[in-house]
Design a protein around this motif. Structure first.
Motif, PDB file in Angstrom:
ATOM      1  N   ALA A  57     105.773  47.688  66.191  1.00 52.57           N
ATOM      2  CA  ALA A  57     104.371  47.746  65.770  1.00 52.57           C
ATOM      3  C   ALA A  57     104.006  46.511  64.953  1.00 52.57           C
ATOM      4  CB  ALA A  57     104.109  49.019  64.974  1.00 52.57           C
ATOM      5  N   TRP A  58     104.929  46.038  64.119  1.00 48.80           N
ATOM      6  CA  TRP A  58     104.701  44.837  63.308  1.00 48.80           C
ATOM      7  C   TRP A  58     104.623  43.599  64.203  1.00 48.80           C
ATOM      8  CZ3 TRP A  58     108.724  42.739  59.276  1.00 48.80           C
ATOM      9  CH2 TRP A  58     108.102  41.852  58.390  1.00 48.80           C
ATOM     10  N   MET A  59     105.470  43.543  65.208  1.00 47.16           N
ATOM     11  CA  MET A  59     105.467  42.401  66.131  1.00 47.16           C
ATOM     12  C   MET A  59     104.225  42.383  67.010  1.00 47.16           C
ATOM     13  SD  MET A  59     109.448  42.521  67.340  1.00 47.16           S
ATOM     14  CE  MET A  59     109.422  41.030  68.336  1.00 47.16           C
ATOM     15  N   LEU A  60     103.630  43.547  67.236  1.00 41.45           N
ATOM     16  CA  LEU A  60     102.499  43.647  68.157  1.00 41.45           C
ATOM     17  C   LEU A  60     101.163  43.869  67.453  1.00 41.45           C
ATOM     18  CD1 LEU A  60     104.274  45.733  70.928  1.00 41.45           C
ATOM     19  CD2 LEU A  60     103.792  43.278  70.925  1.00 41.45           C
ATOM     20  N   ARG A  61     101.088  43.459  66.208  1.00 43.50           N
ATOM     21  CA  ARG A  61      99.794  43.544  65.522  1.00 43.50           C
ATOM     22  C   ARG A  61      98.829  42.556  66.147  1.00 43.50           C
ATOM     23  NH1 ARG A  61     101.673  43.956  59.225  1.00 43.50           N
ATOM     24  NH2 ARG A  61     102.281  46.152  59.335  1.00 43.50           N
ATOM     25  N   PRO A  62      97.633  43.000  66.467  1.00 41.78           N
ATOM     26  CA  PRO A  62      96.656  42.101  67.090  1.00 41.78           C
ATOM     27  C   PRO A  62      96.266  40.917  66.198  1.00 41.78           C
ATOM     28  CG  PRO A  62      95.988  44.382  67.358  1.00 41.78           C
ATOM     29  CD  PRO A  62      97.156  44.379  66.419  1.00 41.78           C
ATOM     30  N   GLU A  63      96.258  41.116  64.895  1.00 42.80           N
ATOM     31  CA  GLU A  63      95.886  40.029  63.981  1.00 42.80           C
ATOM     32  C   GLU A  63      97.093  39.129  63.761  1.00 42.80           C
ATOM     33  OE1 GLU A  63      96.055  43.245  62.818  1.00 42.80           O
ATOM     34  OE2 GLU A  63      94.011  43.862  63.238  1.00 42.80           O
ATOM     35  N   ARG A  64      97.000  37.920  64.228  1.00 43.69           N
ATOM     36  CA  ARG A  64      98.107  36.965  64.132  1.00 43.69           C
ATOM     37  C   ARG A  64      98.621  36.824  62.710  1.00 43.69           C
ATOM     38  NH1 ARG A  64      96.675  31.212  66.347  1.00 43.69           N
ATOM     39  NH2 ARG A  64      95.002  31.456  64.868  1.00 43.69           N
ATOM     40  N   SER A  65      97.751  36.805  61.735  1.00 49.13           N
ATOM     41  CA  SER A  65      98.162  36.606  60.341  1.00 49.13           C
ATOM     42  C   SER A  65      98.933  37.797  59.780  1.00 49.13           C
ATOM     43  CB  SER A  65      96.942  36.324  59.463  1.00 49.13           C
ATOM     44  OG  SER A  65      96.072  37.444  59.465  1.00 49.13           O
ATOM     45  N   ARG A  66      98.837  38.953  60.410  1.00 51.69           N
ATOM     46  CA  ARG A  66      99.537  40.155  59.946  1.00 51.69           C
ATOM     47  C   ARG A  66     100.776  40.466  60.790  1.00 51.69           C
ATOM     48  NH1 ARG A  66      96.508  45.040  59.718  1.00 51.69           N
ATOM     49  NH2 ARG A  66      98.005  45.628  58.143  1.00 51.69           N
ATOM     50  N   ARG A  67     101.014  39.674  61.813  1.00 51.34           N
ATOM     51  CA  ARG A  67     102.135  39.886  62.719  1.00 51.34           C
ATOM     52  C   ARG A  67     103.433  39.390  62.091  1.00 51.34           C
ATOM     53  NH1 ARG A  67     100.459  37.086  67.735  1.00 51.34           N
ATOM     54  NH2 ARG A  67      98.782  38.611  67.559  1.00 51.34           N
ATOM     55  N   ALA A  68     104.537  40.034  62.445  1.00 48.19           N
ATOM     56  CA  ALA A  68     105.847  39.578  61.987  1.00 48.19           C
ATOM     57  C   ALA A  68     106.105  38.153  62.475  1.00 48.19           C
ATOM     58  CB  ALA A  68     106.932  40.508  62.525  1.00 48.19           C
ATOM     59  N   THR A  69     106.885  37.421  61.712  1.00 47.48           N
ATOM     60  CA  THR A  69     107.332  36.104  62.150  1.00 47.48           C
ATOM     61  C   THR A  69     108.694  36.276  62.812  1.00 47.48           C
ATOM     62  OG1 THR A  69     108.515  35.623  60.099  1.00 47.48           O
ATOM     63  CG2 THR A  69     106.161  35.008  60.196  1.00 47.48           C
ATOM     64  N   ALA A  70     109.184  35.222  63.458  1.00 47.85           N
ATOM     65  CA  ALA A  70     110.506  35.284  64.063  1.00 47.85           C
ATOM     66  C   ALA A  70     111.570  35.532  62.991  1.00 47.85           C
ATOM     67  CB  ALA A  70     110.797  33.986  64.811  1.00 47.85           C
ATOM     68  N   LEU A  71     111.409  34.922  61.826  1.00 51.13           N
ATOM     69  CA  LEU A  71     112.354  35.125  60.725  1.00 51.13           C
ATOM     70  C   LEU A  71     112.333  36.579  60.250  1.00 51.13           C
ATOM     71  CD1 LEU A  71     114.431  33.843  58.868  1.00 51.13           C
ATOM     72  CD2 LEU A  71     112.567  33.195  57.336  1.00 51.13           C
ATOM     73  N   ASP A  72     111.153  37.175  60.168  1.00 49.45           N
ATOM     74  CA  ASP A  72     111.046  38.595  59.797  1.00 49.45           C
ATOM     75  C   ASP A  72     111.838  39.454  60.778  1.00 49.45           C
ATOM     76  OD1 ASP A  72     109.203  38.119  57.691  1.00 49.45           O
ATOM     77  OD2 ASP A  72     107.500  38.275  59.067  1.00 49.45           O
ATOM     78  N   VAL A  73     111.724  39.152  62.047  1.00 43.64           N
ATOM     79  CA  VAL A  73     112.348  39.976  63.088  1.00 43.64           C
ATOM     80  C   VAL A  73     113.863  39.918  62.994  1.00 43.64           C
ATOM     81  CG1 VAL A  73     112.614  40.300  65.576  1.00 43.64           C
ATOM     82  CG2 VAL A  73     110.360  39.799  64.616  1.00 43.64           C
ATOM     83  N   ILE A  74     114.419  38.750  62.754  1.00 43.74           N
ATOM     84  CA  ILE A  74     115.882  38.638  62.743  1.00 43.74           C
ATOM     85  C   ILE A  74     116.505  39.133  61.434  1.00 43.74           C
ATOM     86  CG2 ILE A  74     115.936  36.811  64.458  1.00 43.74           C
ATOM     87  CD1 ILE A  74     116.568  34.849  62.170  1.00 43.74           C
ATOM     88  N   GLN A  75     115.705  39.291  60.417  1.00 46.58           N
ATOM     89  CA  GLN A  75     116.251  39.801  59.155  1.00 46.58           C
ATOM     90  C   GLN A  75     116.275  41.256  59.213  1.00 46.58           C
ATOM     91  OE1 GLN A  75     113.853  38.050  56.088  1.00 46.58           O
ATOM     92  NE2 GLN A  75     115.014  36.161  56.167  1.00 46.58           N
TER      93      GLN A  75
END
Length: 75
Positions: A57-75
């Protein structure tokens, strides 16, 4: 199908678009079903654990500024 909202709307591309595409691919891999409008939709939610559902859900947020970053995902 996996294009980020900003790509569909012909706005500026950013690395957040790649996170969106990765989220779509991960959702497909986790459920064996193509993504729908919402990762929390009942057709997908039944087969996912809480942490995976939240991450997607965090990766697929429509608002780019609220979406997870690649670093967020791997942590």
């Amino acid at each position: 199908e996996y294009a980020a909202p900003e790509v569909v709307l012909h706005r500026q591309y950013s690395p957040a678009c790649d996170v969106w595409a990765l989220g779509c691919a991960a959702l497909y891999a986790a459920t064996a079903r193509p993504p729908t409008r919402s990762p929390s939709s009942s057709s997908h939610a039944a087969s996912m654990d809480v942490e995976l559902k939240a991450t997607l859900a965090w990766m697929l947020r429509p608002e780019r500024s609220r979406r997870a970053t690649a670093l967020d995902v791997i942590q």
